[in-house]
Design a protein around this motif. Sequence first.
Motif, PDB file in Angstrom:
ATOM      1  N   ARG A  22       0.829  -1.210   0.000  1.00 38.74           N
ATOM      2  CA  ARG A  22       0.000   0.000   0.000  1.00 38.74           C
ATOM      3  C   ARG A  22       0.863   1.260   0.000  1.00 38.74           C
ATOM      4  O   ARG A  22       0.620   2.194  -0.753  1.00 38.74           O
ATOM      5  N   GLU A  23       1.915   1.279   0.824  1.00 34.63           N
ATOM      6  CA  GLU A  23       2.784   2.451   0.905  1.00 34.63           C
ATOM      7  C   GLU A  23       3.466   2.712  -0.440  1.00 34.63           C
ATOM      8  O   GLU A  23       3.572   3.855  -0.879  1.00 34.63           O
ATOM      9  N   PHE A  24       3.904   1.655  -1.116  1.00 33.05           N
ATOM     10  CA  PHE A  24       4.549   1.818  -2.415  1.00 33.05           C
ATOM     11  C   PHE A  24       3.561   2.335  -3.454  1.00 33.05           C
ATOM     12  O   PHE A  24       3.891   3.215  -4.250  1.00 33.05           O
ATOM     13  N   GLY A  28       3.653   5.859  -5.537  1.00 33.78           N
ATOM     14  CA  GLY A  28       3.992   5.657  -6.945  1.00 33.78           C
ATOM     15  C   GLY A  28       5.388   5.101  -7.152  1.00 33.78           C
ATOM     16  O   GLY A  28       6.032   5.364  -8.165  1.00 33.78           O
ATOM     17  N   ASP A  29       5.875   4.327  -6.172  1.00 36.46           N
ATOM     18  CA  ASP A  29       7.228   3.767  -6.220  1.00 36.46           C
ATOM     19  C   ASP A  29       7.243   2.379  -6.852  1.00 36.46           C
ATOM     20  O   ASP A  29       6.246   1.664  -6.833  1.00 36.46           O
ATOM     21  N   SER A  30       8.405   2.001  -7.339  1.00 37.23           N
ATOM     22  CA  SER A  30       8.637   0.679  -7.904  1.00 37.23           C
ATOM     23  C   SER A  30       8.945  -0.305  -6.782  1.00 37.23           C
ATOM     24  O   SER A  30       9.780  -0.029  -5.923  1.00 37.23           O
ATOM     25  N   MET A  31       8.259  -1.445  -6.777  1.00 39.10           N
ATOM     26  CA  MET A  31       8.446  -2.456  -5.741  1.00 39.10           C
ATOM     27  C   MET A  31       9.477  -3.484  -6.185  1.00 39.10           C
ATOM     28  O   MET A  31       9.158  -4.634  -6.451  1.00 39.10           O
ATOM     29  N   ASP A  32      10.731  -3.086  -6.259  1.00 41.29           N
ATOM     30  CA  ASP A  32      11.782  -4.007  -6.673  1.00 41.29           C
ATOM     31  C   ASP A  32      12.078  -5.005  -5.559  1.00 41.29           C
ATOM     32  O   ASP A  32      11.974  -4.683  -4.379  1.00 41.29           O
ATOM     33  N   GLY A  33      12.447  -6.223  -5.969  1.00 37.89           N
ATOM     34  CA  GLY A  33      12.835  -7.236  -4.999  1.00 37.89           C
ATOM     35  C   GLY A  33      11.701  -7.813  -4.186  1.00 37.89           C
ATOM     36  O   GLY A  33      11.918  -8.349  -3.103  1.00 37.89           O
TER      37      GLY A  33
END
Length: 173
Positions: A22-24, A28-33
């Motif tokens: 939810r925070e990502f 609007g951040d990329s959830m890498d890994g």
Amino acid sequence: MDRLKLVLPTPDYKEMILDYKREFIENGDSMDGTAGLANSETFEEWYSAFFDNLKEETVRKGLVPATTYLALSTEDNCLIGMIDIRHRLNDHLLNFGGHIGYSVRKSERQKGYATEMLSLALKECLKLDIKKVLVTCDNDNIASAKTIINNGGKLENEVEADGTVTQRYWITL
């Protein structure tokens, strides 16, 4: 730096993981890994894929075996970040993705957590008999480049695809 511990996801962490997602999304951040967390409709769908992808025999089509860890605070067990170790590389990962992908939630950035997470993941790489580790980042991601360099990363080159330039760093263990 013993502020973090890496743990394997279990259903007990469901709410933490969903809050992380939810925070990502909100930022609007990329959830890498995160083993595809952004594209999973439910926790159960994500967890099933995570579990399947742990082993060569059950890895999903088009992917490589990988182990995804939660990076939890040793102080309060808060989910700080996620980090994914790919057990081997395919052509795409060799050029753009590397052995390790990671992300730190926005509210916990610029505290050195990514550097500590990568250091812990490198210890796990040794257990998987991965002694030469490829870690990549976009050339404009200064924080990630510093994280990789702080863990012994040596820049080999930069590769470009679709207007994005990826830096390729090798860490020898």
